[in-house]
Write an enzyme that holds these catalytic residues in place. Structure first.
Site, short mmCIF file in Angstrom:
data_model
loop_
_atom_site.label_atom_id
_atom_site.label_comp_id
_atom_site.label_asym_id
_atom_site.label_seq_id
_atom_site.Cartn_x
_atom_site.Cartn_y
_atom_site.Cartn_z
N ALA A 75 -2.93 0.69 -3.16
CA ALA A 75 -1.92 1.39 -3.95
C ALA A 75 -2.37 1.40 -5.42
O ALA A 75 -3.53 1.65 -5.70
CB ALA A 75 -0.55 0.75 -3.74
N SER A 76 -1.47 1.08 -6.35
CA SER A 76 -1.83 1.18 -7.77
C SER A 76 -2.80 0.11 -8.25
O SER A 76 -3.26 0.19 -9.40
CB SER A 76 -0.57 1.16 -8.64
OG SER A 76 0.10 2.39 -8.57
N LEU A 77 -3.12 -0.85 -7.41
CA LEU A 77 -4.20 -1.77 -7.75
C LEU A 77 -5.54 -1.02 -7.78
O LEU A 77 -6.57 -1.56 -8.17
CB LEU A 77 -4.23 -2.93 -6.75
CG LEU A 77 -5.25 -4.04 -6.94
CD1 LEU A 77 -5.30 -4.55 -8.37
CD2 LEU A 77 -4.96 -5.19 -5.98
#
Length: 508
Positions: free
Chosen positions: A83-85
C-alpha cells in the site's frame, strides 16, 4: 591476593550484567509477542512482524492466513501488498535523480511535465505533501463518466486539468496528504530516465538492496505473475471481524481496489519482511542514497510561513519529510517511518535512527490499528509503555449480538461496561456498527445497536437521529417520529431532520 580478588569480582560483575541483559531481552521479546498474540486473538492482527536491532532480527512471527480458502498460513516467505509503504521507494527514485544532477528538488513540476497546470508547484512540495493538490478525488468525475475504467498515471494530469477543485490550497501553504502528487512523481521519473517506472525501481533500488522478492504489481503490471507466495487480501464486516471476505470482491472497495489500481507511485509495490530488512540495511549502508541525502529526506519540510509541515492520527503526531514521516516524539530517539493502508493491506515500517532499531508489520487484512501497534512495539523495545491496550466494547457488543443474539450480547455488555481500564465505548463507532448491520440487512440487530447508543449517550442528537432512521426502516413510524422530535429538540438547526419529520407528520 588483592589482585585476584578484584579480578574475581570483575568477572562476577560482568556475568551478572550479561545475565541481566539477556533477561531484559527475553522480557522485551515476551512482551512484544504477548501484544501481537493478543491482537491476533482479537481479530486485530494478521500477517508478518519483524523487529530488528543493529541489523539483527530480535523478534519475528507470522499470524493468520495468506489464503483463507485453501488454509495456507502466512510465513516468512509471504509476499504482501505494501500500500502506501510504496511511497518511500518513489521518493528514493526522485532523490537518486537529484544526486545524479538530473533534477533539483525546488524545480517546478512544469519543467518536466509542461501540461501540468500549476506552474508554482515544486518537486519538493510533492514529496512533502505540501503541494496543495487534492487526493484522488480528481477521479470522481472520470469515474462517473465510465465506472468500468481502470485509471493509470497517464490519466492524472488530464483529471487535474478537468477538476477546478484539484488545488485545495496554495502550494506550500499547508500539509495535505496527496496520493496524486506521488503519481506525478512517477511521470517525472519516467520522463527524465526514459525508463518505465517499474523497471527503474527494479534496476536502481530493488536489485542493489538485494530485494529479490520485491516487485511492482498493479492491474496493468505484474512483474512476477507466477508468485505463489503472494497473499490474498481480506476485509471483514465491522460486526463480524472473524469472517474474512476477499477485499476486492466487496462492492464498497471497487473504486479503490479496481478503478484506481493502475496508478503507480503512491502504491503497487509488493514485498516481504525479509526484503524490507535488507532495504533498511541498504539505507544505513548508503547503497541507495548518500547519507547527506537521507538526512535531507528525514528533515521536516517547510511551509511558506517557515513552520514545519506536520500531520498526525490519534495519539501519533509527525513531521512530513521527503517521502517519509518523522515522529515528533523523540523519547526513543529520532524515528522515521511510513504507513500504508488499503482495503485488505495495512502496513508500517519504522526506523529508529538513533538506536538502529527497525519494526515492520505487513498485514493482509484491513486492521486499521496496525499503525499504532507498530509504534507500541517500538515503545516496548525501548522499555516504554504502549499507547493503548483497550478493546472496543462497541465491537464486542455488536459481534456478540450478531453471533449469539440480544440476550447474550446484553449479558456480555453488562459484564464489561464498568471495566474502563480494559474497554472503551465510542458513540460514533457504535453508530457506524449499527448502520453496517442495517445496510447488510440485519435489521433487528442494527436497530438494537442504535437503541443502545441512545441509552449510553442520551445527550447526543445524532444518536437519536440514527435510531429514528433505523425505526423508520423497520416500519415503526410513530417511534421514529418521537426520536426525530428528541433529536431536533437537542439540535434545532438540523434542517434535514425537520423536513423528514414534517413529511412523516403529514402522512399521519
Amino acid at each position: 591476593m588483592k589482585t585476584r580478588l578484584l579480578i574475581k569480582i570483575l568477572v562476577i560483575t560482568i556475568c551478572i550484567l550479561q545475565s541481566a541483559g539477556k533477561l531484559y531481552a527475553q522480557n522485551t521479546v515476551g512482551r512484544i509477542d504477548s501484544l501481537a498474540t493478543t491482537l491476533n486473538e482479537r481479530n486485530e492482527l494478521s500477517g508478518n512482524i519483524f523487529v530488528a536491532a543493529d541489523g539483527k532480527i530480535v523478534y519475528k512471527h507470522s499470524f493468520g492466513y495468506a489464503d483463507v480458502a485453501n488454509k495456507i498460513l502466512n510465513s516468512d516467505s509471504s509476499v504482501f501488498i505494501l500500500a502506501s509503504l510504496s511511497k518511500p521507494f518513489t521518493a528514493i527514485a526522485i532523490l537518486q535523480l537529484k544526486e545524479n544532477g538530473k533534477l533539483k528538488l525546488d524545480d517546478a513540476v512544469t519543467k518536466y511535465l509542461p501540461d501540468f497546470p500549476y506552474n508554482t508547484v515544486t518537486i519538493r512540495q510533492l514529496l512533502s505533501h505540501t503541494s496543495g493538490l487534492t487526493d484522488l478525488q480528481i477521479f470522481e468525475g472520470p469515474y462517473r463518466a465510465d465506472t468500468n475504467k481502470i485509471f493509470s498515471n497517464a490519466d492524472i494530469i488530464p483529471a487535474i486539468r478537468a477538476d477546478k477543485n484539484a488545488l485545495i490550497a496554495q502550494p506550500g501553504e499547508k500539509y495535505s496528504y496527496s496520493n496524486t502528487g506521488f503519481g506525478i512523481l512517477v511521470l517525472i521519473v519516467e520522463k527524465i530516465t526514459g525508463m518505465l517506472f517499474q523497471d527503474y525501481l527494479r534496476k536502481r533500488i530493488f536489485a542493489p538492496a538485494k530485494m529479490n522478492h520485491t516487485y511492482i504489481r498493479s492491474r496493468f503490471i505484474d512483474q512476477n505473475p507466477g508468485d505463489r507466495n503472494r497473499t490474498k487480501n481480506y476485509d471483514f464486516l465491522s460486526y463480524a471481524p472473524g469472517r474474512l471476505l476477499v477485499a476486492d470482491s466487496m462492492k464498497k472497495h471497487k473504486i479503490e481496489l479496481v478503478n484506481l489500481s493502475g496508478i503507480l507511485g503512491p502504491d503497487a509495490v509488493v514485498s516481504t519482511t525479509g526484503d524490507l530488512l535488507r532495504f533498511d540495511q541498504a539505507l544505513y549502508g548508503s547503497k541507495l542514497l548518500r547519507q547527506s541525502t537521507l538526512k535531507e529526506a528525514f528533515t521536516p519540510g517547510k511551509l511558506n510561513n517557515g513552520q514545519d509541515a506536520m500531520g498526525g492520527w490519534g495519539k501519533i503526531a509527525w513531521y512530513s519529510g521527503l517521502g517519509w514521516m518523522i515522529l515528533r516524539d523523540t523519547t526513543n530517539g529520532k524515528i522515521v517511518f511510513h504507513p500504508g493502508g488499503d482495503a485488505g493491506a495495512v502496513t508500517i515500517l519504522l526506523r529508529n535512527l538513533t538506536r538502529n532499531q527497525t519494526v515492520v508489520i505487513l498485514d493482509n487484512v484491513t486492521h486499521r490499528g496496525v499503525h499504532g501497534t507498530g509504534v507500541d512495539i517500538l515503545n516496548l523495545l525501548n522499555n516504554r509503555a504502549i499507547i493503548s491496550d483497550k478493546q472496543s466494547l462497541a465491537k464486542i457488543y455488536a459481534n456478540c449480538l450478531f453471533e449469539k443474539g440480544t440476550d447474550y450480547a446484553t449479558i456480555r455488555f453488562n459484564e464489561l461496561k464498568n471495566d474502563t481500564t480494559h474497554y472503551y465505548m465510542d458513540e460514533r463507532e457504535l453508530n457506524n456498527l449499527g448502520y453496517d448491520l442495517l445496510n447488510d440487512s440485519h435489521h433487528t440487530e442494527g436497530v438494537e445497536v442504535l437503541r443502545l447508543n441512545t441509552i449510553l449517550f442520551p445527550n447526543s442528537w445524532n444518536a437519536y437521529d440514527s435510531y429514528a432512521e433505523a425505526l423508520l426502516l423497520v416500519g415503526k413510524k410513530e417511534e421514529a417520529i418521537a426520536m426525530y422530535q428528541l433529536s431536533i429538540k437537542m439540535n434545532p438547526g438540523n434542517l434535514g431532520e425537520k423536513k423528514m419529520l414534517e413529511k412523516l407528520e403529514e402522512k399521519q
